[in-house]
Design a protein around this motif. Structure first.
Motif, PDB file in Angstrom:
ATOM      1  N   THR A  92       0.824  -1.198   0.000  1.00  0.00           N
ATOM      2  CA  THR A  92       0.000   0.000   0.000  1.00  0.00           C
ATOM      3  C   THR A  92       0.860   1.250   0.000  1.00  0.00           C
ATOM      4  N   VAL A  97      -3.918   0.578  -2.944  1.00  0.00           N
ATOM      5  CA  VAL A  97      -3.433  -0.756  -2.590  1.00  0.00           C
ATOM      6  C   VAL A  97      -3.133  -1.524  -3.873  1.00  0.00           C
ATOM      7  N   TYR A 349      -3.410  -3.397   5.886  1.00  0.00           N
ATOM      8  CA  TYR A 349      -4.018  -4.101   4.751  1.00  0.00           C
ATOM      9  C   TYR A 349      -3.447  -5.508   4.735  1.00  0.00           C
ATOM     10  N   ILE A 359      -9.194  -4.767   5.315  1.00  0.00           N
ATOM     11  CA  ILE A 359      -8.723  -3.461   5.753  1.00  0.00           C
ATOM     12  C   ILE A 359      -8.997  -3.352   7.255  1.00  0.00           C
TER      13      ILE A 359
END
Length: 850
Positions: A92, A97, A349, A359
Motif C-alpha cells: 500500500t 493498494v 491491509y 482493511i
C-alpha cells in the motif's frame, strides 16, 4: 532444481505460497437463492427478453447427428477465468493498494474503506508471490516468470515496462534506488540493475545455501529469510560480487523479514517472531522472540509495533519497544488465511487468501477492527450480457460490470454497490435491473460501464430474488411476496403496476409472450397470465418433485432447475394443464440454467456445469460437463462460450467448441427507420423465415424469408432484418422458424421488443474500432438537441471534449485523433465516448492501438 523445488513445496505445503483454493463444502449456501439467469445474449439495446431455442422433439433429426451417451460425456475446455484466485500479497501507498490476486495485479483505491474501488488491473504470466512499489513502478516477484516491472503511472492502465527472468523461482523482491534484490528459492539472492525499467538485467548473485523466501534491504545489505538457513545477511555494496556478512539461525523456517532501526524481524512460521540484532551485520544475534499461535508469514514494523500476518490466526499486534521482551497488545482474527500485511496511516491491509484483502483499523492497537475488505468476487450468482460486457449480481458487492472483449482475460470495467444483496440482473436499453433482496429492485444506468450510477428503485415488499423484463415491465420474483410487476416506462421512477401471490417462495421468473413462469421453490412451477399487468391471474401450475430454483422457456416447454430433483421439462402448450414431458436427475443440486436450441446448460451447484440435449424431451442426454471449484450457481451463453458463475471462486469462461449451437444472440434494436432484428446461426438451413406477432394479436405472420446474411464469424452466420412496419411505442414479438426435410417447422428462437418512441433512438457508433490514428464517431438525433460528446479513460478520467453545443436533428459526426485536451497523444487502451443531452446518455467503447 525442479525436483528439489517440488520437495520444498511438499515440505512447506502449509505456507502461504502453497495454499490451495478452498474446496466445495456440503450443502448449498444462501446465495443459491439467487434466481433466474436470463439469456440476454449480446443484448446491447434490446427492450425485451431473448429466448433462444425451442424444445421441438424432432430437432435431433434436423441437426443430423446424435451425441455420445452420458457415460461418454466429456469435459469442456476452460478458455478463461475471472477472479478465481486468492489474494497472496499486498503493498500500500497512501490510499492505493496493489494486490496480488493470483496472476492479477489489481490496483484498488481505498480512501473509503467500506467501498474499495478498482482502478485498474494487469494479468501477469504466473501467480504473483510478492511485490513492492517504488516511484511509478511496481516490482513483482512472479514465480517462474522472474521479476516483472509494471508501469503504474496511470493506475487505470498499468502495463509491463520490462522483465528479467531469474534462475529459479521468484518469491520476493526488495528495491533500493537502481538495485532490485530477488529472493529466488534454491538459487538464493539475485541482484538486478533496474536503472532502465524496460531492460533490467542481473549483475550478481549469491547462493544463500538455504531456500530464499523473503528479502528486505537496508543500507548496503540484503537480509534474506532463508528457510532452515534462518536469516542470511548479504553485503551488496558491490552488486556484481555480493558476499555473506553474517547469519543467524532462527530455529524453524524463516519465511520473511522486515528491517528497522538496527533489528531484523523474522517471520519464522510455527516458531513465531524472532527479533535479531543486526547492528553488527557480521555478528547478528537473537535478542527476543514470541510464538504467535499460527504460522507467522510476514511482518510489518511501524513506530515500535510489529504487525504479523499469522495465517489462520489473522493479524497480531506486538509491542516491540523493548525488543528483548515483545508482547501482544491486540489482534484480529480474519475470515481467511493471512499471508502478507502492509501498513498505511492507521490502517493495516492484510492479504487474506480466499477472503481477498482485509482493511483493518489499527488506530486503537489494542482493539483493531475490520473497516472494509476487497475481494475480486463475493458470491457470483445471476448474470446478463450487454454487448461485450457481462453484468453480474455479486451479492454484497452489488452489480459488477465485466469487460469480456478478451475472453481469456476478462477484466472488471466498473461496479456499483446496490446496498443490499444482489441476486439477479436483467438489461433493457442502457439500464440494468438488479434484484437486491431486502432493497428491492435497483435500476442502474450503465451507459458508462466505468461509472455506473443508480437511476431509480422500487422497494418491493419481500426479498427481490429474480427478474425478467418484457416491454415496459420488470417482473420480479419477490420470495414470499410472489410475483411483482413493475412499470419501468420511466426507469427513473419505477412503480408497481400489479402483483400475484404465488403461494410459495418466488425465486425466479421467465416471461414468454403473455405468460410469466415462476419458479416458486416448494410450490413448483406457477404459470401467471400477465396480459393485463395490473391484474395478473394464475392459469395453471405444476408441482415439481423438488424445489424449483430457476426457470427458462423454450418453445412449448418450461425448463425448471429443481434443485435435488435435477432438470424438469414441463410441457406448457396447454398452460391450464401443464404436464411433465421428461426429466434428468443431475448429480448435484440444479439451481440455474440457460438454453440454446435443444441444449440446456444447467448450473448444478456441487455438480458443476451439466450440458443436456433435450431434443427428445422424454429422454434428455448428458453430452458435456465441467466441474467447478465452488458451487456452480448460474450460467450465461455468449456465442460459442459459456460463463459459469462459480459462487465465491469466480467466473469460468468455457469454450463450447464441439457443442453444436444452432441459434443464438437474437436481439432487437430500435433504429430511426424501424426495429433491427439480428441473430446468429450455427448451421445453414434450406428454409428459414422471420415471423411477427403484433400488439393484441394472437397470430404469427411471416414478414420475410429473405435475410441479409454476413460471412461467418467464428463459425456463426450473422443474419439481419430491418422491420420498417413497426409502430413507435408498440411491443412486438418475433420468432425465427426453420423447416426440416419433411416440412415440419422448428422454432429456433424468439424475442420481444418495443419500438422506442421519443428521444430513445439516439444511435452512437464509431469506425474504425480498434483505430489508429483516428476514428469517426457518428450519431443520430431524433430532434434538435444541446449535447456534449466527450472521451473518458477506462478509469473514468476525462480525456477530451469533442463537441459541446446545439446539434440539429438527424445524423452528425465528430472525429477523435487519439489526443487529450492538451493535444498530447494518449496511450493505447480502452476509452469510452459518451454523448449526453437532455434525457440522453449513450456510450460507445473505443479501442486505440498505437
Amino acid at each position: 532444481m525442479a525436483t528439489r523445488l517440488r520437495h520444498q513445496i511438499l515440505l512447506f505445503s502449509s505456507l502461504f505460497l502453497l495454499v490451495s483454493i478452498t474446496g466445495i463444502e456440503s450443502g448449498v449456501r444462501e446465495p443459491a437463492e439467487s434466481a433466474a439467469l436470463k439469456e440476454e445474449i449480446r443484448n446491447f439495446s434490446i427492450t425485451g427478453r431473448s429466448e433462444t431455442g425451442s424444445g421441438v422433439p424432432s430437432r435431433r433429426a434436423l441437426r443430423g447427428n446424435r451425441y455420445s451417451s452420458p457415460s461418454e460425456a466429456s469435459a469442456l475446455e476452460v478458455a478463461g477465468l475471472f477472479a478465481s484466485s486468492p489474494c497472496r500479497a499486498v503493498f500500500t501507498r497512501g490510499d492505493t493498494v496493489y494486490a496480488a490476486m493470483g496472476k492479477e495485479l489489481e490496483i484498488v483505491e481505498c480512501s473509503n474503506p467500506g467501498s474499495p474501488r478498482l482502478l485498474g488491473s494487469l494479468t501477469l504470466p504466473e501467480v504473483i508471490y510478492n511485490l513492492t512499489v517504488s516511484g511509478r513502478y511496481a516490482y513483482v516477484a512472479d514465480g517462474e516468470a522472474g521479476l516483472r516491472i509494471i508501469d503504474i503511472g496511470d493506475p487505470g492502465g498499468p502495463f509491463e515496462a520490462g522483465f528479467c527472468g531469474t534462475a529459479d523461482f521468484a518469491f520476493d523482491v526488495a528495491v533500493a534506488g537502481t538495485v532490485a534484490c530477488v529472493a529466488d528459492a534454491d538459487s538464493g539472492l539475485r541482484v538486478l540493475d533496474v536503472s532502465d525499467p524496460s531492460g533490467p538485467f542481473e549483475v550478481g548473485y549469491f547462493d544463500t545455501g538455504g531456500f530464499a523466501f523473503g528479502v528486505d534491504l537496508s543500507d548496503s545489505y540484503a537480509y534474506v529469510a532463508d528457510n532452515t538457513g534462518g536469516l542470511s545477511i548479504i553485503d551488496i555494496s558491490g552488486p556484481a560480487g555480493p558476499s555473506q556478512s553474517g547469519q543467524c539461525l532462527t530455529g524453524a523456517a524463516a519465511i520473511n523479514v522486515s528491517v528497522e532501526g538496527g533489528y531484523a524481524y523474522v517471520a519464522d512460521a510455527s516458531n513465531g517472531i524472532r527479533i535479531v540484532d543486526i547492528n553488527d551485520p557480521e555478528s547478528p544475534f537473537e535478542v527476543g522472540s514470541m510464538v504467535t499461535g499460527g504460522n507467522a508469514y510476514f511482518t510489518a514494523y511501524k513506530s515500535g509495533y510489529l504487525y504479523v500476518a499469522d495465517d489462520w490466526n489473522g493479524i497480531r499486534v506486538l509491542d516491540v519497544t523493548d525488543p528483548s521482551n515483545p508482547s501482544e497488545v491486540g489482534s484480529y482474527d480474519t475470515i481467511g488465511n493471512s499471508y502478507v500485511v502492509s501498513i498505511s496511516g492507521t490502517r493495516a491491509y492484510l492479504a487474506d487468501g480466499d477472503a481477498g484483502f482485509r482493511i483493518i483499523d489499527i488506530e486503537n492497537r489494542s482493539l483493531p477492527f475490520e473497516a472494509g475488505y476487497y475481494d475480486a468476487v463475493d458470491q457470483a450468482g445471476g448474470a446478463a450480457l450487454w454487448g461485450d460486457y457481462l453484468l453480474v449480481a455479486d451479492w454484497s458487492y452489488g452489480l459488477r460490470i465485466i469487460d469480456i472483449t478478451d475472453l481469456a482475460g476478462p477484466v472488471e470495467a466498473g461496479r456499483y454497490d446496490t446496498g443490499g444483496r444482489a441476486t439477479d440482473v436483467a438489461v433493457s436499453g442502457v439500464y440494468a435491473y438488479v434484484t437486491d433482496r431486502d432493497q428491492g429492485l435497483r435500476v442502474i444506468d450503465i451507459t458508462d460501464p466505468a461509472d455506473p450510477s443508480e437511476a431509480g428503485y422500487c422497494d418491493t415488499p419481500g426479498r427481490a430474488s429474480g427478474v425478467d423484463i418484457s416491454g415496459d415491465y420488470a417482473f420480479v420474483a419477490d420470495d414470499w411476496q410472489g410475483l411483482r410487476i413493475i412499470d419501468i416506462t420511466d426507469p427513473l421512477d419505477p412503480v408497481e403496476a400489479g402483483y400475484f401471490d404465488t403461494g410459495g417462495y418466488a425465486a425466479a421468473v421467465a416471461v414468454s409472450d403473455t405468460l410469466a413462469l415462476v419458479a416458486d421453490e416448494e410450490a413448483g412451477l406457477r404459470i401467471i397470465d400477465i396480459s393485463i399487468p395490473g391484474n395478473p391471474s394464475e392459469t395453471g401450475y405444476y408441482d415439481t418433485a423438488g424445489r424449483a430454483r430457476d426457470v427458462a422457456v423454450t418453445g412449448e416447454y418450461a425448463l425448471v432447475a429443481d434443485e435435488d430433483q435435477g432438470l424438469r421439462i414441463i410441457d406448457i402448450s396447454d398452460s391450464a394443464n401443464p404436464v411433465e414431458a421428461g426429466f434428468y436427475d443431475t448429480p448435484g443440486s440444479s439451481v440455474g440454467l440457460a438454453v440454446s436450441g435443444d441444449l440446456v446448460y444447467v448450473a448444478d451447484a456441487q455438480g458443476g456445469l451439466q450440458v443436456l440435449d433435450i431434443g427428445i424431451p422424454s429422454a434428455p442426454e448428458l453430452i458435456r460437463y465441467h466441474p467447478t471449484e465452488d458451487y456452480a450457481m448460474n450460467v450465461a451463453l455468449y456465442g460459442d462460450h459459456a460463463f459459469v458463475m462459480a459462487n465465491q471462486y469466480g467466473i469460468y469462461v468455457l469454450s463450447l467448441t464441439g457443442v453444436p449451437v444452432l441459434f443464438t444472440n437474437f436481439t432487437a434494436e430500435s433504429e430511426p427507420e424501424g426495429l433491427r432484428l439480428e441473430w446468429y446461426l450455427g448451421t445453414v438451413f434450406d428454409r428459414c423465415r422471420l415471423e411477427r406477432r403484433g400488439p393484441g394479436s394472437g397470430e404469427w405472420v411471416m414478414i420475410t424469408g429473405q435475410f441479409c446474411s454476413a460471412p461467418p464469424e467464428d463459425g456463426f452466420i450473422r443474419c439481419s432484418f430491418l422491420d420498417t412496419g413497426a409502430e413507435r411505442g408498440m411491443e412486438y414479438h418475433y420468432r425465427v422458424t426453420a423447416f426440416e426435410g419433411d416440412g415440419k417447422p422448428v422454432i429456433l428462437g424468439s424475442v420481444s421488443a418495443v419500438y422506442s418512441a421519443g428521444h430513445s433512438p439516439v444511435i452512437l457508433r464509431n469506425y474504425p474500432n480498434p483505430f489508429n490514428p483516428e476514428t469517426s464517431i457518428s450519431y443520430y438525433l431524433p430532434r434538435r438537441e444541446r449535447i456534449s460528446v466527450t472521451v473518458f479513460g477506462a478509469d473514468g478520467t476525462r480525456v477530451k471534449e469533442l463537441f459541446s453545443g446545439v446539434a440539429p436533428a438527424g445524423a452528425g459526426r465528430v472525429r477523435w485523433d487519439g489526443t487529450d485536451a492538451g493535444g498530447s497523444e494518449v496511450s493505447s487502451g480502452v476509452y469510452f465516448c459518451c454523448l449526453k443531452g437532455q434525457g440522453i446518455r449513450q456510450t460507445v467503447k473505443i479501442v486505440l492501438l498505437r
